[in-house]
Design an enzyme around this catalytic site. Structure first.
Site, PDB file in Angstrom:
ATOM      1  N   LYS A  54      -0.374  68.845  49.014  1.00 16.20           N
ATOM      2  CA  LYS A  54       0.154  68.845  47.797  1.00 16.20           C
ATOM      3  C   LYS A  54       0.205  67.453  47.103  1.00 16.20           C
ATOM      4  CE  LYS A  54       3.527  72.479  48.305  1.00 16.20           C
ATOM      5  NZ  LYS A  54       2.576  73.020  49.033  1.00 16.20           N
TER       6      LYS A  54
HETATM    7  C1  LIG Z   1       2.042  74.691  49.589  1.00 12.34           C
HETATM    8  C2  LIG Z   1       1.759  74.155  50.637  1.00 12.34           C
HETATM    9  C3  LIG Z   1       0.582  75.005  50.691  1.00 12.34           C
HETATM   10  C4  LIG Z   1       0.895  76.811  49.312  1.00 12.34           C
HETATM   11  O1  LIG Z   1       0.237  76.468  48.469  1.00 12.34           O
HETATM   12  P1  LIG Z   1       0.277  77.074  46.868  1.00 12.34           P
HETATM   13  O2  LIG Z   1      -0.036  76.314  46.148  1.00 12.34           O
HETATM   14  O3  LIG Z   1       2.186  77.007  46.980  1.00 12.34           O
HETATM   15  O4  LIG Z   1      -0.070  78.608  46.687  1.00 12.34           O
HETATM   16  C5  LIG Z   1      -0.284  76.145  51.727  1.00 12.34           C
HETATM   17  N1  LIG Z   1       0.043  75.522  52.672  1.00 12.34           N
HETATM   18  C6  LIG Z   1       0.149  74.107  52.560  1.00 12.34           C
HETATM   19  C7  LIG Z   1       0.147  72.906  53.888  1.00 12.34           C
HETATM   20  C8  LIG Z   1       1.149  73.135  51.723  1.00 12.34           C
HETATM   21  O5  LIG Z   1       1.936  72.517  51.615  1.00 12.34           O
END
Ligand SMILES: *Cc1c(COP(=O)(O)O)cnc(C)c1O
Length: 477
Positions: free
Chosen positions: A120
């Site tokens: 993120k």
């Molecule tokens: C947020 C997240 C996801 C999922 O991603 P999306 O964009 O919500 O589909 C997968 N793995 C990790 C470690 C995350 O922080």
């Protein structure tokens, strides 16, 4: 470039307007009115670019209300080797999203080398710089109120810390995160970051945030905003690394590549979908879920059946514990041929908590044309995948990445490189790694003592009035 709502009843907007807003007024999500297209000559020119050049080439096609030189500066300052420096042995931080090749044709794309060790950061760091820039230009400020059970909150705090015109009030369940995740957030001492540990569960946090933003007068007076996963700028930033990875594993543009994406809110894989729509030669987009398999169920059956909080399982890949994939509406809009009326009709049902059968709209048979396939993982498979990856390749992966790899391998095709997006580093999920391979995940040296640093957190009952009073007192001060 204008942005339109998936529900078709809001006026078109420019990029910086949707950057600072959330949902469109009609309840829809903003989408670019068309996708820019990169043809053969463009792809050939992009092949040699570094991450920042690639990011500018892509992002500038979606943004026409920030002067080019300013946008370039913001991108250059975001994607630096210093920010994304938690690389593995043998990787070059200058690549920003370096590859880790497990065997010929099978790669991890390291997206988790930023400050919070999860993917993120890739989008949120850009958002932080864009917010600060645009707020200064408008002489405005914003107070971000959010709820987190882990990765989103910390990514938002590390992106917004020290930024002018921005305060962050982040609610988290008092006992809902790993010690590492808590320490990551609560050890921040920046005066514009406020951590609130709620004596309750994640849903209590989310309810409190909703209640604050539903209070229109409070929201206006205190300039309350959000950085949630439906923000288009987050999807936009994530498109870039699909291109970066594609060029890294191919040597000409006739080749195709498949991506396996650990998914929850459908934000990450939605960016892959957009990259494909823009002309990137992607073969398959492999959607991997955990036990919360609402997306897998859709891609197998055509039924989109969001579940409520009571039917959301707590799993060992907690950042994918999501039963209503907020970005899925974006894909549905494209699938419906961008027919806002159809999208609106379907989401009228979704918003009621009802199931939508895409077959009834003649849309499910169109899904294969978009390259999507899917699968669901579970705790046993996750542990097994972490163990086998360690034994076969000497590489320790986190639980979310393990779901991606496990499902990805099932859809692997001969001759097509498979890139699995590594969405977090194992250091974040120590308990699960110990369970899988009976050893401590490696941790970057500078984070060795993270849990012993002084913490700054306000403990609060799940009481909306207490939250409002707290926010008001910090803003008025
Ligand atoms: C947020 C997240 C996801 C999922 O991603 P999306 O964009 O919500 O589909 C997968 N793995 C990790 C470690 C995350 O922080």
């Amino acid at each position: 470039m204008k942005y339109i709502s998936t529900r078709g009843q809001s006026p078109a907007q420019r990029f910086t307007d949707i950057l600072l807003g959330g949902l469109a007024p009609d309840g829809g999500l903003y989408m670019p009115e068309t996708y820019p297209h990169f043809g053969e000559a463009d792809l050939a020119a992009m092949r040699g670019m570094n991450y920042r050049e690639l990011a500018y080439t892509i992002i500038s096609r979606f943004v026409d209300d920030i002067p080019a030189a300013d946008l370039k500066t913001l991108i250059d300052k975001t994607y630096t080797a210093e920010t994304y420096h938690y690389v593995r042995e043998g990787q070059n931080a200058e690549d920003i999203t370096p590859l880790l090749t497990l065997e010929p044709g099978l790669h991890l794309l390291s997206l988790s080398n930023g400050p919070t060790l999860a993917f993120k950061d890739m989008a949120m760091q850009l958002l932080g710089n864009l917010f600060e820039y645009e707020l200064a230009r408008r002489k405005e400020s914003i107070n971000i109120v959010g709820a987190t059970s882990g990765d989103t909150g910390s990514a938002a705090e590390y992106a917004m810390r020290g930024k002018h015109g921005i305060r962050v009030f982040m609610l988290s369940p008092e006992h809902g995160m790993t010690r590492f995740q808590q320490a990551q957030m609560y050890s921040l001492q920046d005066p514009n970051i406020f951590n609130i540990a709620v004596h309750g569960v994640f849903d209590d946090c989310q309810d409190m945030v909703k209640a604050v933003s539903n209070d229109a007068a409070f929201k206006a007076k205190y300039k309350i905003g959000a950085v949630n996963s439906i923000n288009w700028a987050r999807v936009l930033a994530q498109i870039v690394y699909y291109f970066k990875a594609y060029f890294a594993v191919t040597d000409n543009n006739a080749q195709k590549v498949s991506f396996a994406v650990p998914s929850g809110n459908f934000g990450n894989v939605c960016a892959g979908h957009v990259a494909r729509m823009m002309g990137l030669p992607i073969d398959r987009l492999i959607v991997a879920t955990n036990e919360n398999d609402v997306l897998d169920e859709f891609f197998r059956t055509g039924n989109y059946r969001p579940r409520d909080a009571a039917h959301t399982y707590h799993t060992s890949s907690p950042s994918m514990d999501i039963s209503k994939a907020s970005n899925f509406e974006r894909f549905a809009f494209d699938l419906a041929g961008r027919d806002a009326e159809v999208t609106r009709a379907m989401w009228a049902r979704v918003d009621q908590g009802e199931m939508v059968d895409f077959k009834a709209y003649g849309l499910f048979e169109k899904v294969p044309g978009y390259g999507f396939v899917s699968g669901a993982s579970n705790h046993g498979l996750r542990m097994q995948t972490i163990r086998e990856t360690y034994e076969l390749y000497g590489v320790v992966i986190d639980t979310h990445t393990a779901d991606g790899l496990q499902v990805g391998l099932k859809h692997r095709e001969p001759g097509v490189p498979l890139v699995v997006l590594e969405t977090a580093l194992p250091a974040k999920f120590g308990d699960a790694i110990r369970e899988a391979i009976d050893q401590e995940p490696e941790r970057p040296a500078e984070l060795k003592d993270l849990e012993t640093l002084p913490q700054r957190v306000e403990v609060m009952q799940p009481d909306v009035n207490a939250l409002k009073a707290y926010i008001a007192s910090r803003i008025d001060a």
